[in-house]
Design a protein around this motif. Structure first.
Motif, short mmCIF file in Angstrom:
data_model
loop_
_atom_site.label_atom_id
_atom_site.label_comp_id
_atom_site.label_asym_id
_atom_site.label_seq_id
_atom_site.Cartn_x
_atom_site.Cartn_y
_atom_site.Cartn_z
N GLN A 59 1.90 17.08 5.31
CA GLN A 59 0.73 15.95 4.95
C GLN A 59 -0.15 16.70 4.79
O GLN A 59 -0.86 17.78 5.28
CB GLN A 59 0.69 15.31 6.32
CG GLN A 59 1.90 14.76 7.26
CD GLN A 59 1.99 13.12 6.81
OE1 GLN A 59 1.25 12.77 5.65
NE2 GLN A 59 2.68 12.46 7.28
N ARG A 61 -4.44 16.26 2.79
CA ARG A 61 -5.57 15.56 2.41
C ARG A 61 -6.28 15.92 0.99
O ARG A 61 -6.10 17.22 0.87
CB ARG A 61 -6.93 15.62 3.21
CG ARG A 61 -6.61 14.87 4.61
CD ARG A 61 -7.87 15.08 5.42
NE ARG A 61 -7.61 14.35 7.00
CZ ARG A 61 -7.84 13.03 7.06
NH1 ARG A 61 -8.42 12.49 6.04
NH2 ARG A 61 -7.87 12.50 8.48
N VAL A 70 -8.21 11.30 0.43
CA VAL A 70 -6.82 10.52 0.49
C VAL A 70 -5.87 11.33 1.22
O VAL A 70 -5.65 12.57 0.69
CB VAL A 70 -6.67 10.27 -1.33
CG1 VAL A 70 -5.19 9.62 -1.29
CG2 VAL A 70 -7.60 9.41 -1.72
N MET A 71 -4.89 10.66 1.67
CA MET A 71 -3.83 11.33 2.49
C MET A 71 -2.67 11.22 1.47
O MET A 71 -2.39 10.04 1.18
CB MET A 71 -3.67 10.70 3.84
CG MET A 71 -4.75 10.87 4.93
SD MET A 71 -4.45 12.71 5.57
CE MET A 71 -2.71 12.67 5.97
N PHE A 72 -1.70 12.31 1.39
CA PHE A 72 -0.52 12.18 0.92
C PHE A 72 0.32 13.01 1.63
O PHE A 72 -0.01 13.75 2.32
CB PHE A 72 -0.87 12.44 -0.43
CG PHE A 72 -0.91 14.12 -0.95
CD1 PHE A 72 0.39 14.56 -0.95
CD2 PHE A 72 -1.82 14.60 -1.03
CE1 PHE A 72 0.32 16.18 -1.48
CE2 PHE A 72 -2.27 15.87 -0.95
CZ PHE A 72 -1.11 16.57 -1.36
N SER A 73 1.64 12.62 1.40
CA SER A 73 2.75 13.36 2.25
C SER A 73 3.73 13.86 0.87
O SER A 73 3.86 13.07 -0.11
CB SER A 73 3.66 12.51 2.93
OG SER A 73 4.16 11.56 2.63
N SER A 93 1.76 7.94 -0.95
CA SER A 93 0.42 7.76 -0.57
C SER A 93 -0.10 6.31 -0.76
O SER A 93 0.67 5.53 -1.51
CB SER A 93 -0.78 8.48 -1.38
OG SER A 93 -1.73 7.89 -1.02
N SER A 94 -0.69 5.79 0.31
CA SER A 94 -1.01 4.41 0.17
C SER A 94 -1.78 4.01 -0.94
O SER A 94 -2.07 2.74 -1.37
CB SER A 94 -1.62 3.83 1.62
OG SER A 94 -3.00 4.60 1.62
N GLU A 95 -2.51 5.00 -1.54
CA GLU A 95 -3.41 4.96 -2.63
C GLU A 95 -2.73 5.22 -3.90
O GLU A 95 -3.31 5.03 -5.21
CB GLU A 95 -4.58 5.96 -2.48
CG GLU A 95 -5.41 5.80 -1.17
CD GLU A 95 -6.15 4.57 -0.99
OE1 GLU A 95 -6.54 4.13 -2.24
OE2 GLU A 95 -6.13 4.01 -0.09
N PHE A 137 -4.15 9.15 -8.55
CA PHE A 137 -4.83 8.22 -7.05
C PHE A 137 -5.79 7.33 -7.80
O PHE A 137 -5.99 6.35 -7.17
CB PHE A 137 -5.34 9.08 -6.20
CG PHE A 137 -4.17 9.68 -5.26
CD1 PHE A 137 -3.12 9.09 -4.81
CD2 PHE A 137 -4.34 11.21 -4.98
CE1 PHE A 137 -2.27 9.71 -4.35
CE2 PHE A 137 -3.36 11.87 -4.37
CZ PHE A 137 -2.33 11.04 -3.75
#
Length: 294
Positions: A59, A61, A70-73, A93-95, A137
């Motif tokens: 994970q 940022r 923005v958070m991404f995995s 990512s939710s974005e 993103f």
């Protein structure tokens, strides 16, 4: 895995990553059994190569172009011949729209193919993402793939997955199922034995994350036997409350019924049917076994 050398390289990279990302909020080993088998094989405590592939999630940022964080995995699965072949990497990512995610994966794989083939590459992938992911993103999907206004978002769809496995015996897999459902705040149940059954319910995007993790483990056979997708009101003030209204289960548990069979590995399906019936899910029994429950 074809040789001990690949195993040594994989373990070395994993240990480096664990030292760089020591917190569980930064790096999660998705299959602790596979990690333990890899270590035992490399260190000579096991003669046989690992039975499953090492999988982990990092994970991170990232500062986007509009200066928001923005958070991404990055989820990574080692193929048996890694690093001779590239690992399976999925960025979430939710974005990140689906079309942009697909383009990101294409660009990332092209870069890794050109620069890392035959060498370890997870850190290279992370660096590439830090330098390039903000473009994806912040880029609007093309009009051809934009969602229609009346199409529900995944977060506003309640999903119930009914998963069938040829069998569930492995203690680590059973622990993974319990741990992941708790981590992702999903409700439902699992039934070990032969056959194995898992039911999870919650937000669609979270259920799909659970299924993505589960299917990456090594199974003789596993599939979604049935799924229920219920659109929620996008205009509602509290989506969580709407999700709760749809749940048939409270919490998540491993359910064990009376054990039958010569090997003591078959559950009493009559008790399973009554359990499902009490939850208002009795009709699923026929979908699983092709017969009406009694």
């Amino acid at each position: 895995m074809d040789g001990i050398e690949e195993a040594r390289i994989q373990l070395s990279e994993l240990e480096l990553l664990l030292s760089m990302f020591p917190s569980k909020e930064e790096l999660i080993i998705n299959d602790q059994l596979a990690f333990a088998e890899l270590r035992d094989y490399v260190e000579g405590r096991a003669n046989d190569p690992p039975s499953s592939r090492a999988q982990f999630t990092i994970q991170q940022r990232l500062e986007s172009a509009n200066e928001n964080m923005v958070m991404f995995s990055l989820s990574c699965t080692y193929p048996l011949k890694y690093p001779a072949v590239l690992p399976e990497i999925v960025v979430r990512s939710s974005e990140l729209s689906r079309s942009n995610q697909a383009q990101l994966h294409r660009d990332l794989n092209a870069y890794l193919n050109e620069n890392c083939c035959g060498d370890v590459c997870v850190l290279t992938a992370i660096e590439w993402l830090k330098e390039n992911a903000s473009v994806f993103f912040n880029k609007d999907p093309s009009p051809a793939v934009k969602k229609q206004a009346d199409t529900p978002l995944k977060g506003s769809i309640f999903t119930r997955l009914w998963i069938y496995s040829h069998h569930i015996y492995n203690k680590q897999k059973r622990k993974n199922i319990l741990d992941w459902s708790k981590e992702l705040k999903l409700t439902g149940f699992s039934m070990p034995g032969k056959p194995g059954i898992v039911c999870v319910e919650g937000s669609q995007i979270i259920c799909e994350e659970f299924w993505a993790r589960l299917r990456r483990l090594t199974w003789q056979r596993i599939l979604i036997r049935h799924r229920e997708d219920i659109p929620l009101d996008n205009n509602c003030v509290n989506i969580d409350a709407e999700l709760e209204k749809q749940r048939r289960f409270t919490g998540f548990e491993e359910t064990i019924f009376d054990i039958r069979g010569n090997r003591g590995n078959h559950m009493d399906l009559g008790q399973l049917y009554h359990f499902l019936n009490e939850k208002g899910c009795g009709d699923v029994f026929q979908l699983y076994f092709g017969i009406e429950g009694r």
